[in-house]
Design an enzyme around this catalytic site. Structure first.
Site, PDB file in Angstrom:
ATOM      1  N   GLY A  84     -13.842   7.007  -8.684  1.00 40.45           N
ATOM      2  CA  GLY A  84     -12.518   7.351  -9.206  1.00 40.45           C
ATOM      3  C   GLY A  84     -11.385   7.097  -8.231  1.00 40.45           C
ATOM      4  CG  HIS A 110      -6.584   9.498  -0.333  1.00 39.84           C
ATOM      5  ND1 HIS A 110      -6.687   8.153  -0.608  1.00 39.84           N
ATOM      6  CD2 HIS A 110      -6.879  10.144  -1.486  1.00 39.84           C
ATOM      7  CE1 HIS A 110      -7.018   7.996  -1.880  1.00 39.84           C
ATOM      8  NE2 HIS A 110      -7.156   9.194  -2.438  1.00 39.84           N
ATOM      9  CG  ASP A 115      -2.232  14.120  -5.905  1.00 40.15           C
ATOM     10  OD1 ASP A 115      -3.207  13.522  -5.422  1.00 40.15           O
ATOM     11  OD2 ASP A 115      -1.670  13.746  -6.965  1.00 40.15           O
ATOM     12  CG  HIS A 164      -3.989   4.252   3.091  1.00 39.90           C
ATOM     13  ND1 HIS A 164      -3.015   3.546   3.779  1.00 39.90           N
ATOM     14  CD2 HIS A 164      -4.287   5.339   3.856  1.00 39.90           C
ATOM     15  CE1 HIS A 164      -2.753   4.167   4.925  1.00 39.90           C
ATOM     16  NE2 HIS A 164      -3.504   5.271   4.981  1.00 39.90           N
ATOM     17  CG  ASN A 172     -11.890  10.660  -5.652  1.00 37.16           C
ATOM     18  OD1 ASN A 172     -12.849  11.404  -5.798  1.00 37.16           O
ATOM     19  ND2 ASN A 172     -10.687  10.953  -6.083  1.00 37.16           N
ATOM     20  CB  CYS A 211      -0.913   0.021   1.213  1.00 33.09           C
ATOM     21  SG  CYS A 211      -1.787   1.586   1.373  1.00 33.09           S
TER      22      CYS A 211
END
Ligand code: 5GP
Ligand code: ZN
Length: 123
Positions: A102, A109, A30, A107, A96, A4
């Protein structure tokens, strides 16, 4: 959780510049930003999706939500009103969930996406 990516980031197995960290949460930019400001608020605990959260996660989710405006302000996209009530700044907060939502990384977020428009806005 093995394999992960966000568990690995939280465990420092993948070097990532955090913009915030405490015992429960880590936040970082990101890798593929959809706007001038795009960061993720991620619990260190592996929870796959928002749909996996229960009452037991209420405090954690509240902490994530309350962190968003604070970090948005620090990152230059905070929401404010001037003396005349004129609003400026601002951002989206997005979870999402699942394939139709999407979600790519399973995990939990929260995306925080903002900054001066126009945005690419692919999130
Ligand atoms: P999702 O589609 O699951 O809601 O969003 C996952 C986000 O994580 C995507 O916007 C993607 O660009 C970002 N992301 C995926 N891998 C990494 C990584 O290794 N580092 C960083 N900083 N962001 C990542
Ligand atoms: Zn994980």
């Amino acid at each position: 959780m093995e394999n992960c990516i966000f568990c690995k980031i939280a465990a420092k197995q993948i070097p990532t510049k955090a913009i915030y960290e405490d015992d429960d949460l880590i936040a970082f930019h990101d890798i593929n930003p959809a706007a001038p400001v795009h960061f993720l608020i991620v619990p260190k605990q592996h929870i796959p999706t928002l749909a996996d959260c229960t009452e037991a996660h209420a405090a954690l989710l509240g902490k994530m939500a309350l962190l968003a405006p604070r970090l948005a302000q620090e990152q230059g996209c905070g929401y404010q009103q001037d003396g005349q009530g004129e609003a400026s700044g601002g951002y989206k907060t997005i979870f999402n969930v699942g394939p139709d939502g999407g979600q790519e990384v399973y995990h939990l977020h929260m995306h925080v996406i903002g900054g001066p428009r126009p945005w690419r806005g692919q999130r």
